[in-house]
Design an enzyme around this catalytic site. Sequence first.
Site, PDB file in Angstrom:
ATOM      1  N   CYS A  35       0.823  -1.219   0.000  1.00  0.00           N
ATOM      2  CA  CYS A  35       0.000   0.000   0.000  1.00  0.00           C
ATOM      3  C   CYS A  35       0.849   1.258   0.000  1.00  0.00           C
ATOM      4  O   CYS A  35       0.344   2.348  -0.252  1.00  0.00           O
ATOM      5  CB  CYS A  35      -0.953   0.009   1.197  1.00  0.00           C
ATOM      6  SG  CYS A  35      -0.108   0.066   2.783  1.00  0.00           S
ATOM      7  N   ASP A  37       2.277   2.674   2.546  1.00  0.00           N
ATOM      8  CA  ASP A  37       2.175   3.463   3.768  1.00  0.00           C
ATOM      9  C   ASP A  37       3.454   3.328   4.612  1.00  0.00           C
ATOM     10  O   ASP A  37       4.086   2.279   4.632  1.00  0.00           O
ATOM     11  CB  ASP A  37       0.964   3.021   4.595  1.00  0.00           C
ATOM     12  CG  ASP A  37      -0.338   3.402   3.903  1.00  0.00           C
ATOM     13  OD1 ASP A  37      -0.257   4.118   2.889  1.00  0.00           O
ATOM     14  OD2 ASP A  37      -1.408   3.001   4.375  1.00  0.00           O
ATOM     15  N   CYS A  60      -2.945   5.249   5.776  1.00  0.00           N
ATOM     16  CA  CYS A  60      -4.401   5.211   5.802  1.00  0.00           C
ATOM     17  C   CYS A  60      -4.939   5.494   7.207  1.00  0.00           C
ATOM     18  O   CYS A  60      -4.190   5.512   8.182  1.00  0.00           O
ATOM     19  CB  CYS A  60      -4.884   3.835   5.327  1.00  0.00           C
ATOM     20  SG  CYS A  60      -4.640   2.556   6.565  1.00  0.00           S
ATOM     21  N   CYS A 104      -2.663  -2.976   8.741  1.00  0.00           N
ATOM     22  CA  CYS A 104      -2.339  -1.607   9.172  1.00  0.00           C
ATOM     23  C   CYS A 104      -1.877  -1.616  10.630  1.00  0.00           C
ATOM     24  O   CYS A 104      -0.971  -0.874  11.003  1.00  0.00           O
ATOM     25  CB  CYS A 104      -3.553  -0.700   9.003  1.00  0.00           C
ATOM     26  SG  CYS A 104      -4.401  -0.937   7.431  1.00  0.00           S
TER      27      CYS A 104
END
Length: 124
Positions: A35, A37, A60, A104
Site C-alpha cells: 500500500c 504506507d 491510511c 495496518c
Amino acid sequence: MALYSEKVMDHFRNPRNVGVIEDANGIGEVGNAKCGDIMKMYLKIEDDIIKDVKFETFGCGSAIASSSMATEMIKGQPVSEAMKLTNKAVAEALDGLPDYKMHCSVLAEEAIKNALDDYNSRKQ
Ligand code: FES
C-alpha cells in the site's frame, strides 16, 4: 454495522502523540510495500521505561488510528512490556478492524519493535 468502530474514528480524527521527539533514543521506521504506507516511531526511554513516544504516519486511517492507540498502550510501560505488544492487542483496543485492514495494525507493532531494537542496539 459501521465499517469502523467509534474508537478507530476517534483515534483517526484526534490522533494522540503525533510528532517527533528530537532527542529520541529509539527510532523505528517501517513501511508496507503493497500500500506504500510508512510509519515512524520515536521513543524516549529512561531507566528502561518509555517516558515519551511520538509517531509520524504517512498512511491510511487505520494505520493512523493503530499508531495512535499503540503509543497510548506503551507510554509509561517498561521496555520488556512494550516488546510484547501485538497488532492483535492494538486492533482489540480499537474495538476491532476489518480483516483487510489488519495489516495496518501490523505496521504499528513493527514500528515499535524496530524502535525498541534501535534503543537496545544503542545501549551496547
Ligand atoms: Fe496501508 Fe493501511 S492500507 S497501512
